[in-house]
Design an enzyme around this catalytic site. Structure first.
Site, PDB file in Angstrom:
ATOM      1  N   HIS A   1     -47.948  30.434  50.961  1.00 51.59           N
ATOM      2  CA  HIS A   1     -49.245  31.063  51.261  1.00 51.59           C
ATOM      3  C   HIS A   1     -48.928  31.892  52.674  1.00 51.59           C
ATOM      4  O   HIS A   1     -48.471  31.031  53.747  1.00 51.59           O
ATOM      5  CB  HIS A   1     -50.187  30.633  51.070  1.00 51.59           C
ATOM      6  CG  HIS A   1     -51.512  31.725  51.216  1.00 51.59           C
ATOM      7  ND1 HIS A   1     -51.892  32.236  52.423  1.00 51.59           N
ATOM      8  CD2 HIS A   1     -52.281  32.551  50.238  1.00 51.59           C
ATOM      9  CE1 HIS A   1     -52.940  33.194  52.132  1.00 51.59           C
ATOM     10  NE2 HIS A   1     -52.968  33.354  50.995  1.00 51.59           N
TER      11      HIS A   1
ATOM     12  N   GLU B   1     -47.654  39.697  48.628  1.00 50.33           N
ATOM     13  CA  GLU B   1     -49.031  39.717  49.318  1.00 50.33           C
ATOM     14  C   GLU B   1     -48.591  40.144  50.802  1.00 50.33           C
ATOM     15  O   GLU B   1     -48.343  39.331  51.571  1.00 50.33           O
ATOM     16  CB  GLU B   1     -49.740  38.209  49.517  1.00 50.33           C
ATOM     17  CG  GLU B   1     -50.533  37.675  48.354  1.00 50.33           C
ATOM     18  CD  GLU B   1     -51.821  36.747  48.570  1.00 50.33           C
ATOM     19  OE1 GLU B   1     -51.215  35.963  49.403  1.00 50.33           O
ATOM     20  OE2 GLU B   1     -52.739  37.089  48.320  1.00 50.33           O
TER      21      GLU B   1
HETATM   22  O1  G3P Z   1     -54.499  33.898  48.428  1.00 48.28           O
HETATM   23  C1  G3P Z   1     -55.177  35.108  48.431  1.00 48.28           C
HETATM   24  C2  G3P Z   1     -55.401  35.761  49.563  1.00 48.28           C
HETATM   25  O2  G3P Z   1     -54.202  35.748  50.586  1.00 48.28           O
HETATM   26  C3  G3P Z   1     -55.899  37.335  49.698  1.00 48.28           C
HETATM   27  O3  G3P Z   1     -57.066  37.267  50.431  1.00 48.28           O
HETATM   28  O4  G3P Z   1     -59.223  37.786  51.067  1.00 48.28           O
HETATM   29  O5  G3P Z   1     -57.548  39.628  50.778  1.00 48.28           O
HETATM   30  O6  G3P Z   1     -58.341  38.411  48.903  1.00 48.28           O
HETATM   31  P1  G3P Z   1     -58.023  38.322  50.299  1.00 48.28           P
END
Ligand code: G3P
Length: 218
Positions: free
Chosen positions: A92, A140
């Site tokens: 992550h 991400e």
């Molecule tokens: O693991 C998912 C996370 O990194 C995304 O964070 O708060 O933008 O949904 P968020």
């Protein structure tokens, strides 16, 4: 349109810890049963056992590529299984690991019949880690994590090109960062992913159950 996979990362928020975290898991289980949409929750490691037996899949936020033995402070896959855990996030953005370790984590989860979700911060990283044949790769962009600005709208190109970058049909693509609404999930599916990875849009919501219901209404 196919039903999405929703992976809810509890991170280390107080709103998803202790009894609040267990309530969130109940809420996620209820919404999953109402809609038939697969929701997976990712509590913090020390609390995983407390989420066993709720009738919803539980993944860890991290696993170590180790066998039983003298590895103080590490997370043993078999110990996760004892907690009822069936998979784990790997690499992550908030817990980055070297490429070789990512590869070994995917291998150790596969060895134990557990699901691997490798997080990647760029298309290049998606290409690299998809070679290890994880079950899922989650694109991400770090700058959008926690922003409330959904990646599926802020940067659809990175999502679309991540899907294109994965040539193995057995490796499915998820996207995450800023996801909070059903329209964000719909956009993610339209870009070719099979679902989303999210945290604050639900965990930090005034009414997490309502936020979950919105998320699965797309
Ligand atoms: O693991 C998912 C996370 O990194 C995304 O964070 O708060 O933008 O949904 P968020």
């Amino acid at each position: 349109m196919q039903k999405p996979i929703i992976i809810l990362n509890y991170k280390t928020y107080l709103e998803s810890s202790g009894d609040k975290g267990r309530q969130l898991t109940w809420d996620a289980r209820d919404v999953m049963q109402e809609t038939g949409i697969r929701i997976i929750v990712c509590p913090q490691t020390p609390e995983l056992f407390h989420h066993k037996g709720y009738g919803i899949e539980v993944f860890a936020q991290h696993v170590d590529p180790i066998e039983p033995g003298s590895h103080t402070g590490h997370v043993l896959p078999q110990s996760l299984q004892f907690c009822g855990v069936t998979g784990s996030l790997i690499n992550h953005s908030e817990d980055r690991r070297p490429l070789e370790e990512i590869k070994k984590c995917v291998e150790v989860l596969r060895k134990h019949g557990m699901t691997s979700v490798v997080c990647a911060e760029s298309i290049e990283k998606v290409k690299e880690v998809s070679q290890f044949k994880p079950d899922y790769v989650a694109i991400e962009p770090p700058e959008l994590i926690g922003s409330g600005i959904p990646v599926s709208k802020a940067d659809p190109g990175i999502v679309r090109n991540s899907v294109k970058a994965v040539t193995d049909p057995n490796v499915k693509v998820l996207c995450g960062a800023g996801i909070s609404k059903g329209e964000d999930v719909k956009a993610a599916l339209e870009l070719g992913t099979v679902g989303v990875l999210l945290a604050s849009g639900v965990v930090k919501a005034k009414d997490p159950k309502a936020a979950l219901r919105d998320l699965v209404t797309y």
